[in-house]
Scaffold this motif. Structure first.
Motif, mmCIF file in Angstrom:
data_model
loop_
_atom_site.group_PDB
_atom_site.id
_atom_site.type_symbol
_atom_site.label_atom_id
_atom_site.label_comp_id
_atom_site.label_asym_id
_atom_site.label_seq_id
_atom_site.Cartn_x
_atom_site.Cartn_y
_atom_site.Cartn_z
ATOM 1 N N UNK A 45 0.352 -1.341 0.441
ATOM 2 C CA UNK A 45 0.134 -0.210 0.146
ATOM 3 C C UNK A 45 1.320 1.492 0.032
ATOM 4 N N UNK A 46 1.605 1.582 0.628
ATOM 5 C CA UNK A 46 2.691 2.468 0.987
ATOM 6 C C UNK A 46 4.416 3.108 -0.543
ATOM 7 N N UNK B 14 -14.308 -4.652 -0.894
ATOM 8 C CA UNK B 14 -15.903 -3.579 -0.914
ATOM 9 C C UNK B 14 -14.261 -1.988 -0.294
ATOM 10 N N UNK B 15 -13.843 -1.831 0.317
ATOM 11 C CA UNK B 15 -13.311 -0.599 1.370
ATOM 12 C C UNK B 15 -12.725 -0.176 -0.094
ATOM 13 N N UNK B 16 -11.793 -1.578 -1.127
ATOM 14 C CA UNK B 16 -10.736 -0.577 -2.015
ATOM 15 C C UNK B 16 -11.460 0.586 -3.346
ATOM 16 N N UNK B 17 -13.160 -0.420 -3.628
ATOM 17 C CA UNK B 17 -13.557 -0.023 -4.548
ATOM 18 C C UNK B 17 -14.395 1.549 -3.767
ATOM 19 N N UNK C 256 -4.874 -0.604 -5.337
ATOM 20 C CA UNK C 256 -4.290 -1.683 -4.626
ATOM 21 C C UNK C 256 -5.047 -2.504 -3.349
ATOM 22 N N UNK C 257 -5.483 -2.221 -2.183
ATOM 23 C CA UNK C 257 -6.053 -2.687 -1.253
ATOM 24 C C UNK C 257 -7.117 -3.094 -1.649
ATOM 25 N N UNK C 258 -7.977 -3.101 -3.155
ATOM 26 C CA UNK C 258 -9.009 -3.877 -3.488
ATOM 27 C C UNK C 258 -8.339 -5.579 -3.834
ATOM 28 N N UNK C 259 -7.019 -5.074 -4.492
ATOM 29 C CA UNK C 259 -6.215 -6.054 -4.718
ATOM 30 C C UNK C 259 -6.237 -7.637 -4.142
ATOM 31 N N UNK C 260 -6.105 -6.728 -2.866
ATOM 32 C CA UNK C 260 -4.834 -7.392 -1.632
ATOM 33 C C UNK C 260 -6.715 -8.200 -0.824
#
Length: 280
Positions: free
Chosen positions: A191-192, A267-270, A200-204
């Protein structure tokens, strides 16, 4: 360069996560004695399991119990009758838990390792002496004689060449905290370095979802694979198959938690992606 670095750490975190999740489950539910007892104890409430175990236990009791000569001819049918009703005896639950704790100590406490005296060992050693003790006590009551209970009645599950499975499980269980921390660090670094952290969060999250699904499916296939490996002892077959079903179900619950975490991250990434786009 930042994108490549971020992608590398995403994969790094997911690969470690694939190992960390089953390692943590092993530590909590197999290597830890209380966890193992909690995992296997409910088998005593399964009528199908206890019925099959009783029939198999009669063979073990007949072979291991030393009885006076004057009652030897009548022992076998009585042992079978007593064994069939063992699950209804008041002390059955206590004896079953004692059996599990003894067996765990023998397997994970080093007592089950190969030795010159035993000529070999097994992947797991089940000591059903407490259950056999219930049978001997009932026999003594019926015949009015002292029927000594055996100090140990060992049932070997798997061959001696499979004992390294236990050692590997212990090693993996001990490594899970380091693996989990390293996976978390990898995720933070991903993420950094990311240009678009929400993506990247969504991919994770997608990766965690796929990992959880793969492990869930793998756990579902594991019992059927174990069923294809027959032990020489009926008790070993009964216990191994029943415990494998319990273990698979328990691990799949952990996998469902991973699936839920993956969905939340996605969901958080989207949502983050949508909010960042709406501000432009």
């Amino acid at each position: 360069m930042r994108t490549a670095g971020s992608a590398f750490f995403v994969l790094f975190a997911l690969v470690l996560g694939v190992v960390a999740l089953p390692s943590a489950w092993l530590a909590a539910n197999v290597v830890a004695e209380d966890g193992f007892v909690q995992l296997a104890a409910p088998l005593a409430d399964d009528a199908e399991f206890t019925g099959t175990l009783a029939a198999a236990l009669a063979e073990e009791a007949t072979a291991s119990v030393e009885v006076p000569p004057e009652v030897a001819d009548a022992v076998e049918p009585v042992v079978r009758d007593v064994a069939q009703g063992i699950a209804q005896l008041p002390d059955f639950d206590r004896a079953w838990q004692d059996t599990l704790r003894r067996s765990h100590t023998r397997t994970f406490g080093g007592q089950g390792q190969p030795s010159a005296d035993t000529g070999g060992s097994a992947m797991f050693t089940l000591d059903v002496a407490p259950l056999v003790g219930l049978v001997t006590a009932q026999l003594g009551n019926q015949f009015g004689v002292d029927v000594p209970a055996p100090e140990q009645t060992l049932v070997h599950i798997g061959g001696a060449d499979q004992f390294d499975v236990v050692e590997r499980a212990e090693v993996a269980a001990g490594l899970w905290p380091a693996l989990a921390i390293a996976a978390g660090v990898g995720a933070v670094l991903a993420l950094a370095l990311a240009r678009r952290r929400s993506t990247t969060l969504a991919l994770l999250g997608l990766g965690v979802l796929l990992v959880g699904a793969a492990l869930w499916l793998g756990a579902g296939f594991a019992p059927s694979l174990l069923n294809q490996v027959a032990d020489e002892n009926t008790v070993a077959d009964v216990f191994r198959d029943a415990l494998a079903e319990r273990a698979a179900g328990g691990f799949q619950e952990w996998c469902l938690a991973a699936l839920a975490a993956g969905i939340l991250l996605m969901v958080a990434g989207f949502v983050g992606r949508l909010l960042s786009g709406s501000r432009r």
